[in-house]
Design a protein around this motif. Structure first.
Motif, PDB file in Angstrom:
ATOM      1  N   THR A 180       2.318   4.869   0.736  1.00 54.34           N
ATOM      2  CA  THR A 180       2.264   5.706   1.933  1.00 54.34           C
ATOM      3  C   THR A 180       2.653   7.134   1.576  1.00 54.34           C
ATOM      4  O   THR A 180       3.201   7.405   0.498  1.00 54.34           O
ATOM      5  CB  THR A 180       3.199   5.178   3.027  1.00 54.34           C
ATOM      6  OG1 THR A 180       4.550   5.124   2.508  1.00 54.34           O
ATOM      7  CG2 THR A 180       2.781   3.790   3.485  1.00 54.34           C
TER       8      THR A 180
ATOM      9  N   TYR B 290      -3.879   3.139  11.130  1.00 53.07           N
ATOM     10  CA  TYR B 290      -4.400   3.207   9.760  1.00 53.07           C
ATOM     11  C   TYR B 290      -4.668   1.827   9.168  1.00 53.07           C
ATOM     12  O   TYR B 290      -5.373   1.707   8.169  1.00 53.07           O
ATOM     13  CB  TYR B 290      -3.457   3.997   8.851  1.00 53.07           C
ATOM     14  CG  TYR B 290      -2.017   3.547   8.862  1.00 53.07           C
ATOM     15  CD1 TYR B 290      -1.607   2.431   8.144  1.00 53.07           C
ATOM     16  CD2 TYR B 290      -1.054   4.245   9.576  1.00 53.07           C
ATOM     17  CE1 TYR B 290      -0.285   2.025   8.138  1.00 53.07           C
ATOM     18  CE2 TYR B 290       0.274   3.850   9.579  1.00 53.07           C
ATOM     19  CZ  TYR B 290       0.656   2.743   8.858  1.00 53.07           C
ATOM     20  OH  TYR B 290       1.968   2.344   8.858  1.00 53.07           O
TER      21      TYR B 290
ATOM     22  N   ASP C 280       0.847  -1.190   0.000  1.00 52.57           N
ATOM     23  CA  ASP C 280       0.000   0.000   0.000  1.00 52.57           C
ATOM     24  C   ASP C 280       0.883   1.240   0.000  1.00 52.57           C
ATOM     25  O   ASP C 280       1.791   1.369   0.829  1.00 52.57           O
ATOM     26  CB  ASP C 280      -0.907   0.015   1.232  1.00 52.57           C
ATOM     27  CG  ASP C 280      -1.917  -1.117   1.212  1.00 52.57           C
ATOM     28  OD1 ASP C 280      -2.341  -1.494   0.110  1.00 52.57           O
ATOM     29  OD2 ASP C 280      -2.287  -1.621   2.298  1.00 52.57           O
TER      30      ASP C 280
ATOM     31  N   ARG D  98      -7.765   9.396   0.886  1.00 55.70           N
ATOM     32  CA  ARG D  98      -8.507   9.823   2.074  1.00 55.70           C
ATOM     33  C   ARG D  98      -7.850   9.246   3.323  1.00 55.70           C
ATOM     34  O   ARG D  98      -7.582   8.051   3.395  1.00 55.70           O
ATOM     35  CB  ARG D  98      -9.968   9.370   1.975  1.00 55.70           C
ATOM     36  CG  ARG D  98     -10.716  10.027   0.826  1.00 55.70           C
ATOM     37  CD  ARG D  98     -12.112   9.470   0.667  1.00 55.70           C
ATOM     38  NE  ARG D  98     -12.811  10.108  -0.449  1.00 55.70           N
ATOM     39  CZ  ARG D  98     -14.025   9.749  -0.878  1.00 55.70           C
ATOM     40  NH1 ARG D  98     -14.666   8.758  -0.279  1.00 55.70           N
ATOM     41  NH2 ARG D  98     -14.577  10.386  -1.903  1.00 55.70           N
ATOM     42  N   ARG D  99      -7.608  10.112   4.296  1.00 55.38           N
ATOM     43  CA  ARG D  99      -6.920   9.708   5.514  1.00 55.38           C
ATOM     44  C   ARG D  99      -7.543  10.399   6.718  1.00 55.38           C
ATOM     45  O   ARG D  99      -8.053  11.517   6.620  1.00 55.38           O
ATOM     46  CB  ARG D  99      -5.429  10.078   5.448  1.00 55.38           C
ATOM     47  CG  ARG D  99      -4.687   9.390   4.341  1.00 55.38           C
ATOM     48  CD  ARG D  99      -3.226   9.793   4.294  1.00 55.38           C
ATOM     49  NE  ARG D  99      -3.037  11.195   3.959  1.00 55.38           N
ATOM     50  CZ  ARG D  99      -3.102  11.677   2.735  1.00 55.38           C
ATOM     51  NH1 ARG D  99      -3.393  10.877   1.733  1.00 55.38           N
ATOM     52  NH2 ARG D  99      -2.891  12.948   2.498  1.00 55.38           N
TER      53      ARG D  99
ATOM     54  N   ARG E  79       2.048   7.437   6.648  1.00 53.19           N
ATOM     55  CA  ARG E  79       0.776   6.741   6.766  1.00 53.19           C
ATOM     56  C   ARG E  79       0.316   6.294   5.383  1.00 53.19           C
ATOM     57  O   ARG E  79       0.736   6.837   4.362  1.00 53.19           O
ATOM     58  CB  ARG E  79      -0.299   7.646   7.386  1.00 53.19           C
ATOM     59  CG  ARG E  79       0.009   8.077   8.800  1.00 53.19           C
ATOM     60  CD  ARG E  79      -1.125   8.915   9.364  1.00 53.19           C
ATOM     61  NE  ARG E  79      -2.331   8.151   9.578  1.00 53.19           N
ATOM     62  CZ  ARG E  79      -2.618   7.502  10.706  1.00 53.19           C
ATOM     63  NH1 ARG E  79      -1.765   7.543  11.711  1.00 53.19           N
ATOM     64  NH2 ARG E  79      -3.736   6.831  10.832  1.00 53.19           N
ATOM     65  N   LYS E  80      -0.562   5.325   5.359  1.00 54.98           N
ATOM     66  CA  LYS E  80      -1.136   4.877   4.089  1.00 54.98           C
ATOM     67  C   LYS E  80      -1.899   6.022   3.427  1.00 54.98           C
ATOM     68  O   LYS E  80      -2.587   6.784   4.092  1.00 54.98           O
ATOM     69  CB  LYS E  80      -2.084   3.705   4.323  1.00 54.98           C
ATOM     70  CG  LYS E  80      -1.397   2.388   4.620  1.00 54.98           C
ATOM     71  CD  LYS E  80      -2.424   1.275   4.749  1.00 54.98           C
ATOM     72  CE  LYS E  80      -1.749  -0.064   5.042  1.00 54.98           C
ATOM     73  NZ  LYS E  80      -2.744  -1.151   5.171  1.00 54.98           N
ATOM     74  N   LYS E  81      -1.768   6.096   2.125  1.00 54.83           N
ATOM     75  CA  LYS E  81      -2.497   7.132   1.401  1.00 54.83           C
ATOM     76  C   LYS E  81      -3.999   6.928   1.513  1.00 54.83           C
ATOM     77  O   LYS E  81      -4.767   7.885   1.583  1.00 54.83           O
ATOM     78  CB  LYS E  81      -2.097   7.129  -0.078  1.00 54.83           C
ATOM     79  CG  LYS E  81      -0.789   7.851  -0.354  1.00 54.83           C
ATOM     80  CD  LYS E  81      -0.572   7.992  -1.842  1.00 54.83           C
ATOM     81  CE  LYS E  81       0.685   8.790  -2.131  1.00 54.83           C
ATOM     82  NZ  LYS E  81       0.900   8.975  -3.586  1.00 54.83           N
ATOM     83  N   GLY E  82      -4.411   5.672   1.532  1.00 54.50           N
ATOM     84  CA  GLY E  82      -5.826   5.366   1.645  1.00 54.50           C
ATOM     85  C   GLY E  82      -6.529   5.457   0.306  1.00 54.50           C
ATOM     86  O   GLY E  82      -6.016   6.043  -0.657  1.00 54.50           O
TER      87      GLY E  82
ATOM     88  N   CYS F  78      -8.347   1.334  10.687  1.00 54.40           N
ATOM     89  CA  CYS F  78      -9.325   2.398  10.432  1.00 54.40           C
ATOM     90  C   CYS F  78     -10.082   2.130   9.131  1.00 54.40           C
ATOM     91  O   CYS F  78      -9.484   1.831   8.094  1.00 54.40           O
ATOM     92  CB  CYS F  78      -8.609   3.744  10.362  1.00 54.40           C
ATOM     93  SG  CYS F  78      -9.705   5.140  10.030  1.00 54.40           S
ATOM     94  N   LYS F  79     -11.403   2.250   9.174  1.00 48.49           N
ATOM     95  CA  LYS F  79     -12.272   2.045   8.016  1.00 48.49           C
ATOM     96  C   LYS F  79     -12.812   3.359   7.459  1.00 48.49           C
ATOM     97  O   LYS F  79     -13.716   3.362   6.624  1.00 48.49           O
ATOM     98  CB  LYS F  79     -13.441   1.126   8.393  1.00 48.49           C
ATOM     99  CG  LYS F  79     -13.020  -0.221   8.962  1.00 48.49           C
ATOM    100  CD  LYS F  79     -12.171  -1.018   7.997  1.00 48.49           C
ATOM    101  CE  LYS F  79     -11.784  -2.380   8.597  1.00 48.49           C
ATOM    102  NZ  LYS F  79     -10.895  -3.141   7.697  1.00 48.49           N
ATOM    103  N   LEU F  80     -12.273   4.480   7.937  1.00 50.06           N
ATOM    104  CA  LEU F  80     -12.624   5.811   7.429  1.00 50.06           C
ATOM    105  C   LEU F  80     -14.105   6.133   7.592  1.00 50.06           C
ATOM    106  O   LEU F  80     -14.722   6.775   6.734  1.00 50.06           O
ATOM    107  CB  LEU F  80     -12.225   5.940   5.949  1.00 50.06           C
ATOM    108  CG  LEU F  80     -10.763   5.629   5.607  1.00 50.06           C
ATOM    109  CD1 LEU F  80     -10.549   5.723   4.100  1.00 50.06           C
ATOM    110  CD2 LEU F  80      -9.818   6.559   6.331  1.00 50.06           C
TER     111      LEU F  80
END
Length: 319
Positions: A100, A247, A98, A198-199, A191-194, A250-252
């Motif tokens: 980051t 992260y 993933d 979205r983070r 952190r993961k970009k998501g 987390c499911k946003l």
């Protein structure tokens, strides 16, 4: 004349003997180098940023060739494309990691965290951090001297003059981690970009108790624990009066953002929230606004009423 000839012959013999000795010594202590190292090094971006955990691309290439499993090795600059190519060269299957990005975990702007003194020393965060706790009431936040910006080799950061905080240009950030290592207060995190970039993260590193942290910065995490109770995925932990969002868990859902009393939790690149209708906009109609509806008259009653009216009109005409 004989002395000169003898000297030349002796020197040639010594040279030949030394060459033979050096050859056997070189063969004895020869270090074999895998030719694949050169191939892997050519595939790497040659940034030599140290983001992979090795001092340079050459050292990283050697580690890749010697490793039996390279799933834990990653080139953040090259990304999945480079690692897939390296895996093909070495005969390993690479799972795409993933992506980051660097995140600044401090929102202590000039408005949120007023200065209490003026620093007039060397323009270095490391020096300032070693001398004193900073020019504000928060000893954990950004010192604002831009050492992280100087450490970035990809022009992915700059200092915002208005806020006094570093800003990360997401499109240029290669997640090398140079800014993370350069920050003495550890306010920058990878952190993961998501999905869709979205983070959600806690933009605070203050470990003081709630009252002290709130006094130093109006948007500091006060360790109330509301976000921990609200999170349905156990993605938030509270330690040393500071909340942290994992992260990976987390499911946003953004429920933690709503309940945070100090707005210490940030949400990036999300669409705007839909405003809930207020009580006034959905108020029930009052009696004055309701129009009375005429009661329908039965057909037989309507015909009788019409005939009686015609009869009366005819009588009045005869008169």
């Amino acid at each position: 004349m004989n002395i000169i000839v003898i000297t030349i012959i002796a020197l040639c013999a010594i040279g030949v003997a030394a060459a033979i000795i050096l050859y056997f010594v070189a063969q004895k202590f020869k270090v074999y180098e895998d030719p694949r190292i050169d191939e892997v090094e050519e595939s790497l971006p040659a940034a030599n940023c140290g983001g992979c955990g090795y001092p340079g691309c050459r050292a990283f290439a050697e580690a890749l060739v010697k490793a039996d499993d390279i799933s834990n090795l990653n080139c953040p600059v090259g990304g999945a494309a480079v690692m897939s190519h390296v895996g093909a060269l070495l005969g390993h299957e690479i799972k795409a990691a993933d992506p980051t990005v660097a995140v600044v975990c401090c929102n202590g702007t000039c408005e949120n965290r007023p200065k209490t003194n003026i620093y007039d020393g060397a323009a270095s965060c490391t020096i300032a951090a070693s001398l004193y706790s900073g020019d504000t009431g928060c000893q954990y936040g950004c010192l604002g001297l831009g050492e992280c910006v100087d450490a970035c080799n990809f022009d992915a950061m700059y200092m915002d003059e208005k806020t006094g905080l570093p800003v990360i240009i997401e499109d240029k950030c290669v997640s090398c981690g140079a800014c993370v290592k350069a920050c003495p207060n550890s306010i920058i995190e990878l952190r993961k970009k998501g999905p869709k970039s979205r983070r959600i993260f806690v933009s605070c590193v203050n470990k003081d108790k709630g009252g002290i942290a709130k006094k130093a910065c109006s948007v500091a995490c006060i360790g109330c624990g509301k976000c921990v109770k609200e999170c349905p995925f156990d993605a938030i932990t509270l330690e040393n009066n500071l909340a942290y969002i994992d992260y990976n868990k987390c499911k946003l859902c953004r429920k933690c953002v709503i309940v945070c009393p100090t707005n210490a939790i940030h949400e990036l690149n999300f669409p705007p929230r839909k405003e809930k209708p207020t009580d006034a906009s959905v108020a029930k109609p009052t009696a004055a606004t309701v129009k009375p509806v005429a009661k329908p008259v039965a057909k037989s009653e309507a015909d009788t009423a019409a005939k009686s009216e015609d009869k009366e009109n005819g009588t009045s005409d005869n008169k």
